[in-house]
Enzyme design. Sequence first.
Site, PDB file in Angstrom:
ATOM      1  N   ASP A 236       5.380  11.289   5.584  1.00 25.59           N
ATOM      2  CA  ASP A 236       6.213  10.540   4.639  1.00 25.59           C
ATOM      3  C   ASP A 236       6.386   9.125   5.188  1.00 25.59           C
ATOM      4  O   ASP A 236       6.884   8.931   6.304  1.00 25.59           O
ATOM      5  CB  ASP A 236       7.576  11.212   4.465  1.00 25.59           C
ATOM      6  CG  ASP A 236       8.370  10.596   3.333  1.00 25.59           C
ATOM      7  OD1 ASP A 236       8.346  11.148   2.223  1.00 25.59           O
ATOM      8  OD2 ASP A 236       9.013   9.550   3.567  1.00 25.59           O
ATOM      9  N   ASN A 244       8.682  -1.356  -1.626  1.00 21.99           N
ATOM     10  CA  ASN A 244       8.501  -1.635  -3.051  1.00 21.99           C
ATOM     11  C   ASN A 244       9.517  -2.660  -3.558  1.00 21.99           C
ATOM     12  O   ASN A 244       9.181  -3.588  -4.307  1.00 21.99           O
ATOM     13  CB  ASN A 244       8.632  -0.341  -3.859  1.00 21.99           C
ATOM     14  CG  ASN A 244       7.322   0.421  -3.935  1.00 21.99           C
ATOM     15  OD1 ASN A 244       6.238  -0.163  -3.820  1.00 21.99           O
ATOM     16  ND2 ASN A 244       7.412   1.730  -4.126  1.00 21.99           N
ATOM     17  N   ASP A 253       1.437  -0.231  -3.372  1.00 20.95           N
ATOM     18  CA  ASP A 253       0.175   0.474  -3.642  1.00 20.95           C
ATOM     19  C   ASP A 253      -0.837   0.227  -2.531  1.00 20.95           C
ATOM     20  O   ASP A 253      -1.607   1.131  -2.160  1.00 20.95           O
ATOM     21  CB  ASP A 253      -0.411   0.013  -4.981  1.00 20.95           C
ATOM     22  CG  ASP A 253       0.350   0.574  -6.171  1.00 20.95           C
ATOM     23  OD1 ASP A 253       1.172   1.493  -5.966  1.00 20.95           O
ATOM     24  OD2 ASP A 253       0.117   0.111  -7.299  1.00 20.95           O
ATOM     25  N   GLU A 279       5.309   8.628  -1.758  1.00 17.23           N
ATOM     26  CA  GLU A 279       4.837   8.239  -0.425  1.00 17.23           C
ATOM     27  C   GLU A 279       4.607   9.450   0.475  1.00 17.23           C
ATOM     28  O   GLU A 279       4.506   9.323   1.685  1.00 17.23           O
ATOM     29  CB  GLU A 279       5.863   7.311   0.234  1.00 17.23           C
ATOM     30  CG  GLU A 279       7.183   7.942   0.614  1.00 17.23           C
ATOM     31  CD  GLU A 279       8.201   7.934  -0.526  1.00 17.23           C
ATOM     32  OE1 GLU A 279       9.404   7.989  -0.228  1.00 17.23           O
ATOM     33  OE2 GLU A 279       7.791   7.878  -1.711  1.00 17.23           O
TER      34      GLU A 279
END
Length: 381
Positions: A236, A244, A253, A279
Site C-alpha cells: 500500500d 493526489n 497515476d 494504491e
Amino acid sequence: MPPCATGTSSRSPTVSRWTSSPPSPPSKATPTNSWQPSGPLHDAVVTAMPIFAPDLPPPADHTILIVDDDPTAAASIAGVVEELGYRVEVAHSWVCALEKFSAGSIDLVLMDAVMPGVDGFKLTALLRARARSYTPVVFLTGLTDPRARQLGLSAGADDFIGKPVDPFELRVRIGAMLRIRVLTKALEEKTQRLARMAHVDVLTGLGNRRAFDEEFPREVTRAVQFALDLSVCIFDIDHFKTVNDRFGHRTGDRVLSVMGRVLARGIRGCDRAYRLGGEEFVLLAPETGAEDCRTVADRLRNDFRRACASVLPDRPCTVSAGVASLAGVGLEAAEPRALLAAADDALYRAKTLGRDRCVVAAAANDAVLEEAAGATVGRSD
C-alpha cells in the site's frame, strides 16, 4: 450443416443461352453419380472461382492433414490437394494422425470414415478433445446411410465428400472449410484479447482484481493439495491521497505506474502481481516462505522509492507491505480469505509502526518479535 448428397444434381448441366441445343442427359444405364462436370463453361467457372477472398491467406499458408489407411487412396487425394497449392501431411494410422494434429499447425482434416481399429468417428472425437483451436474435419466416405452421417456430425465432423472424390468438389469444399477456419481463428484471437483485457489493469499492466479473485483460490488449493507453502504480500503506497491532492491525479497515476513496473520487473516468472484497486497491490509467491517473501518485499520497497524519485524529486514516496504465508499463520489460513486477511493485518501493523516497512503475519506469541523486526527494517532503509 445438413449432409451433402454424394451424387450430383438430377438437373442437366447449365448451358449457355447461345447454345443451339442442350447436351443429352446421361444414359439411364449410367449411374447418376458417375457424371463429372466438364466443358468450356465448367472450365471457366473453375478458373474464375474466387476460392479465397483477397483478405484471406493464400493456399500455401494452410496445412491439410489427410488420414486414410489406404496409401494409394491417400496419395491420390494428396496429389490433388498439393496441386491446389496447399501444404499436405499424410497419416495412415490414428496414432500418426494424433501426432501430426497435436503439432498444432493443421488447418483442415480430410479423413476416411471407415478405417480398422479406431475409425474416423472415434478419431474425430479424439482430435476434438486435443484441439487448441477449432479445426474443420471433412469425411471422405462412400457411406450413404443417413445414420452414419448423423454419427459423424455427432462425433464432430463438419462435412462429407462422397467417394470417388471429384477434384472440383474437393476444391470447393476445401475453400469453404478453410474460410471457416480463418474466420474462427480470428474470432478466437479476438476473444482471447478481450479476455486478457478483462483481467489486466490498464494503468499498470498488472493483473486486476478480477484476475486476482480467480487465480488466488487456485494457488491456495494447489499449495494445500501438494503440501507447499504460499506467501501473499500486500503493498500500500504511503500517503497516496496526499500525492493526489497536492500534485494532481496525473502525478498520482505516474506513481501507480512506477509501482506496476517495479513489481513486473522485480518478481520471478512463477510469481503473480496484481493491482487490487486504488494504491493497493498484491504479490502471490508460490512455494515461498514468509521470510523469503519479506526479503523480496523489502527489495521491491527500496526499488519503488528510488524509481519514484524521477516523479517526485522533492518528496520521498514510500510503500508499506504485509506478508502472510500458509505455513506461517497455521492450517486455518488454508482458506484464501483467511490468508489474505492475515496479510492485511500485517500491512495494518506496518502502517501503525510508521510506514515504509514490511511486517510478517505470525502467531500471537510471535507478534511482538515480528513487529520489532519490521521496525528495524524500517529504520535501516
